[in-house]
Design a protein around this motif. Structure first.
Motif, mmCIF file in Angstrom:
data_model
loop_
_atom_site.group_PDB
_atom_site.id
_atom_site.type_symbol
_atom_site.label_atom_id
_atom_site.label_comp_id
_atom_site.label_asym_id
_atom_site.label_seq_id
_atom_site.Cartn_x
_atom_site.Cartn_y
_atom_site.Cartn_z
ATOM 1 N N PRO A 47 -16.931 2.786 0.917
ATOM 2 C CA PRO A 47 -17.124 1.781 0.554
ATOM 3 C C PRO A 47 -17.182 1.807 -1.079
ATOM 4 O O PRO A 47 -16.471 0.646 -1.591
ATOM 5 C CB PRO A 47 -18.516 1.605 1.442
ATOM 6 C CG PRO A 47 -18.831 2.073 2.091
ATOM 7 C CD PRO A 47 -17.800 3.251 2.219
ATOM 8 N N SER A 48 -17.455 2.547 -1.236
ATOM 9 C CA SER A 48 -17.353 3.439 -3.167
ATOM 10 C C SER A 48 -15.921 2.917 -3.606
ATOM 11 O O SER A 48 -15.300 2.937 -4.720
ATOM 12 C CB SER A 48 -18.489 4.398 -3.652
ATOM 13 O OG SER A 48 -17.430 5.624 -3.426
ATOM 14 N N GLN A 49 -14.665 3.296 -2.646
ATOM 15 C CA GLN A 49 -13.574 3.072 -2.963
ATOM 16 C C GLN A 49 -12.504 2.793 -1.773
ATOM 17 O O GLN A 49 -11.323 2.986 -1.266
ATOM 18 C CB GLN A 49 -13.136 4.889 -3.157
ATOM 19 C CG GLN A 49 -13.790 5.648 -3.889
ATOM 20 C CD GLN A 49 -13.542 7.560 -3.793
ATOM 21 O OE1 GLN A 49 -12.639 7.551 -3.558
ATOM 22 N NE2 GLN A 49 -14.643 8.086 -4.413
ATOM 23 N N THR A 87 -19.460 13.094 -5.763
ATOM 24 C CA THR A 87 -20.636 12.881 -5.206
ATOM 25 C C THR A 87 -21.294 12.677 -7.091
ATOM 26 O O THR A 87 -20.919 13.778 -7.742
ATOM 27 C CB THR A 87 -22.172 13.627 -4.199
ATOM 28 O OG1 THR A 87 -23.291 12.690 -4.303
ATOM 29 C CG2 THR A 87 -22.272 14.787 -4.776
ATOM 30 N N ASP A 88 -22.408 12.060 -7.087
ATOM 31 C CA ASP A 88 -23.004 11.702 -8.432
ATOM 32 C C ASP A 88 -24.362 12.692 -8.340
ATOM 33 O O ASP A 88 -24.808 12.957 -8.962
ATOM 34 C CB ASP A 88 -23.312 10.176 -8.686
ATOM 35 C CG ASP A 88 -23.370 9.888 -8.035
ATOM 36 O OD1 ASP A 88 -23.925 10.067 -6.688
ATOM 37 O OD2 ASP A 88 -24.771 8.790 -7.912
#
Length: 140
Positions: A47-49, A87-88
């Protein structure tokens, strides 16, 4: 010229079983689910990419029997694939994935080459690493 990664294949023993890890634990979304000729593969989006996907497929899909057998043997030994996700917050990711029951290979560790990372095995034995880059030191 611009080149970007479209998708990455991850060979798994059972794509349906692997959904529990990649979809349910890591939060990927199913984009495509295909069964053909007795084989099965699932495409998952991150989803984030948008536009970057992983494809879970069984060892014998689209391969001669002997090649699929060899691939399956390497997979069962746990030496086939090493996937690394960024990951952050590697510590929060570690706790989340560990709580799912995934096999822990390495707890979060500051590596001498810079990142902090951890590692697990997916349900098929693939090593899956999570990496958090360390902040770049600013000159004072």
């Amino acid at each position: 010229m611009t080149i970007s990664l479209q998708y990455y294949h991850i060979t798994v023993l059972d794509p349906e079983e692997s959904l529990g890890f990649y979809r349910d634990t890591l939060g990927f979304e199913v984009v495509n689910d295909v069964a053909s000729g007795g084989h099965h593969w699932v495409t998952l989006g991150i989803p984030s990419q948008p536009g970057l996907e992983i494809v879970l497929s069984d060892p014998h899909g689209g391969r001669p029997q002997a090649d699929g057998d060899s691939l399956q043997e390497l997979l069962v030994k746990g030496v086939l694939t090493n996937v690394v996700f960024r990951t952050d917050d590697v510590d929060a990711t570690f706790e989340h994935v560990r709580a799912s029951g995934a096999e822990v290979l390495q707890e979060p560790t500051d590596q001498p080459w810079g990142p902090r990372d951890c590692a697990f095995r997916d349900p098929s034995g693939n090593m899956v690493r999570f990496l958090q880059a360390q902040p770049v030191a600013q000159n004072a």
